[in-house]
Design a protein around this motif. Structure first.
Motif, PDB file in Angstrom:
ATOM      1  N   GLY A   1       4.424   2.572   0.785  1.00  0.00           N
ATOM      2  CA  GLY A   1       4.642   3.599   1.796  1.00  0.00           C
ATOM      3  C   GLY A   1       5.672   3.182   2.824  1.00  0.00           C
ATOM      4  N   SER A   2       5.791   4.000   3.874  1.00  0.00           N
ATOM      5  CA  SER A   2       6.800   3.738   4.905  1.00  0.00           C
ATOM      6  C   SER A   2       6.559   2.410   5.605  1.00  0.00           C
ATOM      7  CB  SER A   2       6.807   4.880   5.926  1.00  0.00           C
ATOM      8  OG  SER A   2       5.527   5.014   6.542  1.00  0.00           O
ATOM      9  N   HIS A   3       5.288   2.052   5.803  1.00  0.00           N
ATOM     10  CA  HIS A   3       4.993   0.787   6.478  1.00  0.00           C
ATOM     11  C   HIS A   3       5.384  -0.410   5.615  1.00  0.00           C
ATOM     12  CE1 HIS A   3       1.676   1.745   3.916  1.00  0.00           C
ATOM     13  NE2 HIS A   3       0.731   1.068   4.506  1.00  0.00           N
ATOM     14  N   TYR A   4       5.214  -0.296   4.306  1.00  0.00           N
ATOM     15  CA  TYR A   4       5.641  -1.368   3.405  1.00  0.00           C
ATOM     16  C   TYR A   4       7.160  -1.491   3.420  1.00  0.00           C
ATOM     17  CZ  TYR A   4       6.410  -4.035  -0.889  1.00  0.00           C
ATOM     18  OH  TYR A   4       6.828  -4.966  -1.807  1.00  0.00           O
ATOM     19  N   ALA A   5       7.850  -0.347   3.298  1.00  0.00           N
ATOM     20  CA  ALA A   5       9.314  -0.360   3.316  1.00  0.00           C
ATOM     21  C   ALA A   5       9.838  -0.937   4.629  1.00  0.00           C
ATOM     22  CB  ALA A   5       9.848   1.059   3.110  1.00  0.00           C
ATOM     23  N   ALA A   6       9.207  -0.560   5.736  1.00  0.00           N
ATOM     24  CA  ALA A   6       9.650  -1.058   7.041  1.00  0.00           C
ATOM     25  C   ALA A   6       9.447  -2.563   7.159  1.00  0.00           C
ATOM     26  CB  ALA A   6       8.894  -0.337   8.153  1.00  0.00           C
ATOM     27  N   SER A   7       8.297  -3.048   6.680  1.00  0.00           N
ATOM     28  CA  SER A   7       8.029  -4.485   6.779  1.00  0.00           C
ATOM     29  C   SER A   7       9.015  -5.293   5.936  1.00  0.00           C
ATOM     30  CB  SER A   7       6.588  -4.791   6.357  1.00  0.00           C
ATOM     31  OG  SER A   7       6.388  -4.579   4.971  1.00  0.00           O
TER      32      SER A   7
ATOM     33  N   ALA B   1       0.858  -1.182   0.000  1.00  0.00           N
ATOM     34  CA  ALA B   1       0.000   0.000   0.000  1.00  0.00           C
ATOM     35  C   ALA B   1       0.895   1.233   0.000  1.00  0.00           C
ATOM     36  CB  ALA B   1      -0.928   0.016   1.210  1.00  0.00           C
ATOM     37  N   ALA B   2       0.386   2.306  -0.602  1.00  0.00           N
ATOM     38  CA  ALA B   2       1.203   3.519  -0.750  1.00  0.00           C
ATOM     39  C   ALA B   2       0.813   4.625   0.224  1.00  0.00           C
ATOM     40  CB  ALA B   2       1.086   4.034  -2.180  1.00  0.00           C
ATOM     41  N   THR B   3       0.037   4.299   1.242  1.00  0.00           N
ATOM     42  CA  THR B   3      -0.415   5.308   2.197  1.00  0.00           C
ATOM     43  C   THR B   3       0.766   6.049   2.816  1.00  0.00           C
ATOM     44  OG1 THR B   3      -2.231   3.788   2.735  1.00  0.00           O
ATOM     45  CG2 THR B   3      -1.914   5.701   4.174  1.00  0.00           C
ATOM     46  N   ARG B   4       0.719   7.376   2.761  1.00  0.00           N
ATOM     47  CA  ARG B   4       1.807   8.174   3.324  1.00  0.00           C
ATOM     48  C   ARG B   4       1.638   8.319   4.830  1.00  0.00           C
ATOM     49  NH1 ARG B   4       4.447   6.296  -0.452  1.00  0.00           N
ATOM     50  NH2 ARG B   4       4.236   7.257  -2.497  1.00  0.00           N
ATOM     51  N   ILE B   5       2.726   8.618   5.513  1.00  0.00           N
ATOM     52  CA  ILE B   5       2.765   8.558   6.969  1.00  0.00           C
ATOM     53  C   ILE B   5       1.720   9.471   7.613  1.00  0.00           C
ATOM     54  CG2 ILE B   5       4.603  10.303   7.076  1.00  0.00           C
ATOM     55  CD1 ILE B   5       4.092   7.267   9.444  1.00  0.00           C
ATOM     56  N   TRP B   6       1.422  10.616   6.999  1.00  0.00           N
ATOM     57  CA  TRP B   6       0.454  11.539   7.599  1.00  0.00           C
ATOM     58  C   TRP B   6      -0.983  11.027   7.495  1.00  0.00           C
ATOM     59  CZ3 TRP B   6       3.973  13.096   3.818  1.00  0.00           C
ATOM     60  CH2 TRP B   6       3.499  13.064   2.491  1.00  0.00           C
ATOM     61  N   ASP B   7      -1.205  10.045   6.652  1.00  0.00           N
ATOM     62  CA  ASP B   7      -2.541   9.443   6.518  1.00  0.00           C
ATOM     63  C   ASP B   7      -2.576   7.999   6.999  1.00  0.00           C
ATOM     64  OD1 ASP B   7      -3.761  11.698   5.296  1.00  0.00           O
ATOM     65  OD2 ASP B   7      -2.887  11.135   3.357  1.00  0.00           O
ATOM     66  N   LEU B   8      -1.507   7.548   7.633  1.00  0.00           N
ATOM     67  CA  LEU B   8      -1.357   6.129   7.939  1.00  0.00           C
ATOM     68  C   LEU B   8      -1.913   5.779   9.320  1.00  0.00           C
ATOM     69  CD1 LEU B   8      -0.192   3.367   7.090  1.00  0.00           C
ATOM     70  CD2 LEU B   8       2.007   4.101   8.047  1.00  0.00           C
ATOM     71  N   PRO B   9      -3.056   5.078   9.375  1.00  0.00           N
ATOM     72  CA  PRO B   9      -3.596   4.684  10.681  1.00  0.00           C
ATOM     73  C   PRO B   9      -2.838   3.500  11.257  1.00  0.00           C
ATOM     74  CG  PRO B   9      -5.012   3.851   8.934  1.00  0.00           C
ATOM     75  CD  PRO B   9      -3.936   4.663   8.270  1.00  0.00           C
ATOM     76  N   GLU B  10      -2.910   3.353  12.564  1.00  0.00           N
ATOM     77  CA  GLU B  10      -2.167   2.297  13.242  1.00  0.00           C
ATOM     78  C   GLU B  10      -2.581   0.915  12.766  1.00  0.00           C
ATOM     79  OE1 GLU B  10      -1.343   0.566  17.760  1.00  0.00           O
ATOM     80  OE2 GLU B  10      -2.344   2.496  17.486  1.00  0.00           O
ATOM     81  N   ASP B  11      -3.883   0.708  12.512  1.00  0.00           N
ATOM     82  CA  ASP B  11      -4.311  -0.636  12.113  1.00  0.00           C
ATOM     83  C   ASP B  11      -3.756  -1.029  10.750  1.00  0.00           C
ATOM     84  OD1 ASP B  11      -5.914   1.143  10.718  1.00  0.00           O
ATOM     85  OD2 ASP B  11      -7.756   0.002  10.982  1.00  0.00           O
ATOM     86  N   GLU B  12      -3.589  -0.073   9.839  1.00  0.00           N
ATOM     87  CA  GLU B  12      -3.004  -0.388   8.531  1.00  0.00           C
ATOM     88  C   GLU B  12      -1.518  -0.707   8.668  1.00  0.00           C
ATOM     89  OE1 GLU B  12      -2.035   1.657   4.210  1.00  0.00           O
ATOM     90  OE2 GLU B  12      -3.832   2.312   5.276  1.00  0.00           O
ATOM     91  N   PHE B  13      -0.824   0.044   9.523  1.00  0.00           N
ATOM     92  CA  PHE B  13       0.590  -0.239   9.764  1.00  0.00           C
ATOM     93  C   PHE B  13       0.753  -1.649  10.332  1.00  0.00           C
ATOM     94  CE2 PHE B  13       4.495  -0.428  12.145  1.00  0.00           C
ATOM     95  CZ  PHE B  13       5.400   0.287  11.381  1.00  0.00           C
ATOM     96  N   ARG B  14      -0.086  -1.978  11.326  1.00  0.00           N
ATOM     97  CA  ARG B  14       0.013  -3.299  11.950  1.00  0.00           C
ATOM     98  C   ARG B  14      -0.301  -4.412  10.958  1.00  0.00           C
ATOM     99  NH1 ARG B  14       0.643  -3.570  17.342  1.00  0.00           N
ATOM    100  NH2 ARG B  14       0.384  -1.658  18.554  1.00  0.00           N
ATOM    101  N   ARG B  15      -1.306  -4.194  10.103  1.00  0.00           N
ATOM    102  CA  ARG B  15      -1.671  -5.216   9.133  1.00  0.00           C
ATOM    103  C   ARG B  15      -0.523  -5.474   8.161  1.00  0.00           C
ATOM    104  NH1 ARG B  15      -3.926  -9.902   8.092  1.00  0.00           N
ATOM    105  NH2 ARG B  15      -4.615 -10.120   5.937  1.00  0.00           N
ATOM    106  N   MET B  16       0.146  -4.407   7.727  1.00  0.00           N
ATOM    107  CA  MET B  16       1.272  -4.561   6.814  1.00  0.00           C
ATOM    108  C   MET B  16       2.382  -5.398   7.454  1.00  0.00           C
ATOM    109  SD  MET B  16       2.291  -3.671   3.721  1.00  0.00           S
ATOM    110  CE  MET B  16       1.230  -2.275   3.322  1.00  0.00           C
ATOM    111  N   VAL B  17       2.715  -5.085   8.671  1.00  0.00           N
ATOM    112  CA  VAL B  17       3.763  -5.826   9.380  1.00  0.00           C
ATOM    113  C   VAL B  17       3.313  -7.256   9.681  1.00  0.00           C
ATOM    114  CG1 VAL B  17       5.114  -5.933  11.515  1.00  0.00           C
ATOM    115  CG2 VAL B  17       4.798  -3.737  10.347  1.00  0.00           C
ATOM    116  N   ASP B  18       2.033  -7.408  10.049  1.00  0.00           N
ATOM    117  CA  ASP B  18       1.515  -8.742  10.369  1.00  0.00           C
ATOM    118  C   ASP B  18       1.643  -9.696   9.187  1.00  0.00           C
ATOM    119  OD1 ASP B  18       0.869  -8.056  12.947  1.00  0.00           O
ATOM    120  OD2 ASP B  18      -1.278  -7.800  12.571  1.00  0.00           O
TER     121      ASP B  18
END
Length: 255
Positions: A158-164, A98-115
Motif C-alpha cells: 500500500g501507500s505506507h509501504y511505498a512511502a517507507s 501490507a496492502a492496506t489502502r489509504i481509506w482503511d489505513l490507521p495511523e498505527d499501521e502507517f507508523r509501524r511500517m515506517v518504524d
C-alpha cells in the motif's frame, strides 16, 4: 568456491538484518555471502533474546534485534562487532509489507511500517557506522528498497509501504553523498515480485498468470537473484558505484 572462482567477499565481515526466515531474501544473502568468504552476523527479531550469538555449524552468528528499537539495535550491533572483529558490509534487509489502502489505513499501521522499514534502516546504519568508518576493507552499505517505491505501490504494498521504501531509497542516496568522502559506499536494491512468503499464494492462480505475462522475463524472481545483485554492490566489483538503485524486477518496471 569450486572451479577456481574467486570469493568476492573473502576477508569481509558482514551484518545482515532480517535473515531468520530460510525462504526469504535475507537468508539467501547470508548463504551467498558465506559462500563468497564473508564472516556474517544476522540480526532478526525472530531470534530469541537469550540467543548465545555463536556461529551455527560454520554458518552465521545469529543475534536477536528489533530494528525499530534503537536500544535493541545498539545491543545487537555491539555483539555483532565483538563476534566478527569489525564490520565491513552492512545489508539492511529487514522489512514488512501490507496492502492496506489509504481509506482503511490507521495511523498505527502507517507508523509501524515506517518504524520497521525506514527508521529501522536508520537505526541499524547509525549504530554500525563507527565500525564501517573504521574499516580499511572498502566498506559498503546495501539497503533494500522496492519496485513499489518507484511505481507508487500497488499489488501487495500500500501507500505506507511505498512511502517507507521510497524513504529508504532517498536515505541511501543521502548516505552516499555524506559517506563517500569518508570511504563508505551506499547503494540500494529494489526488488520486484520475488518468490518469498510475502508473495507466494497471495495473488491467486489467474492473477499470478496475468502478472507474469506482464513481466518481460515472464516469471517472478527468486531470493537468490536478489542476493546476487546485493553481492555485487557489497563487493569490490562495484568499487566506483555509490548512490545507485539496482532494479531486480525482470523488467516489471522499466523507467
Amino acid at each position: 568456491m569450486s572451479g577456481g572462482v574467486p570469493q568476492l567477499l573473502a576477508g569481509k565481515r558482514a551484518v545482515v538484518t532480517g535473515g531468520a526466515n530460510p525462504r526469504g531474501i535475507g537468508a539467501a544473502i547470508v548463504r551467498l555471502f558465506i559462500e563468497h568468504g564473508a564472516a556474517v552476523a544476522v540480526l532478526d527479531r525472530d531470534y530469541p533474546d537469550n540467543d548465545a550469538g555463536g556461529p551455527r555449524g560454520g554458518g552465521p552468528v545469529t543475534l536477536h534485534c528489533d530494528v525499530s528499537n534503537g536500544a535493541s539495535c545498539e545491543a545487537a550491533m555491539a555483539r555483532a562487532q565483538d563476534a566478527l572483529g569489525g564490520i565491513d558490509v552492512l545489508v539492511n534487509n529487514a522489512g514488512i509489507v501490507a496492502a492496506t489502502r489509504i481509506w482503511d489505513l490507521p495511523e498505527d499501521e502507517f507508523r509501524r511500517m515506517v518504524d520497521v522499514n525506514l527508521t529501522g534502516t536508520y537505526n541499524v546504519t547509525r549504530v554500525a557506522l563507527p565500525a564501517l568508518l573504521a574499516s580499511d576493507r572498502k566498506p559498503a552499505i546495501v539497503n533494500l528498497g522496492s519496485t513499489a517505491a518507484l511505481r507508487g505501490g500497488g499489488l501487495l504494498g500500500g501507500s505506507h509501504y511505498a512511502a517507507s521504501k521510497g524513504g529508504v531509497i532517498s536515505f541511501t542516496k543521502a548516505l552516499a553523498r555524506e559517506l563517500g568522502p569518508r570511504g563508505v559506499r551506499a547503494n540500494c536494491v529494489a526488488p520486484g515480485i520475488i518468490e518469498t512468503d510475502m508473495t507466494l499464494g497471495k495473488f491467486g492462480e489467474n492473477w499470478e498468470t496475468e502478472l507474469k505475462q506482464g513481466i518481460p522475463l515472464q516469471r517472478f524472481g527468486s531470493p537468490a537473484e536478489v542476493a546476487q545483485a546485493i553481492l555485487f554492490l557489497a563487493s569490490d566489483l562495484s568499487s566506483y558505484s555509490t548512490g545507485i538503485v539496482v532494479d531486480v524486477n525482470g523488467g516489471f518496471h522499466i523507467h
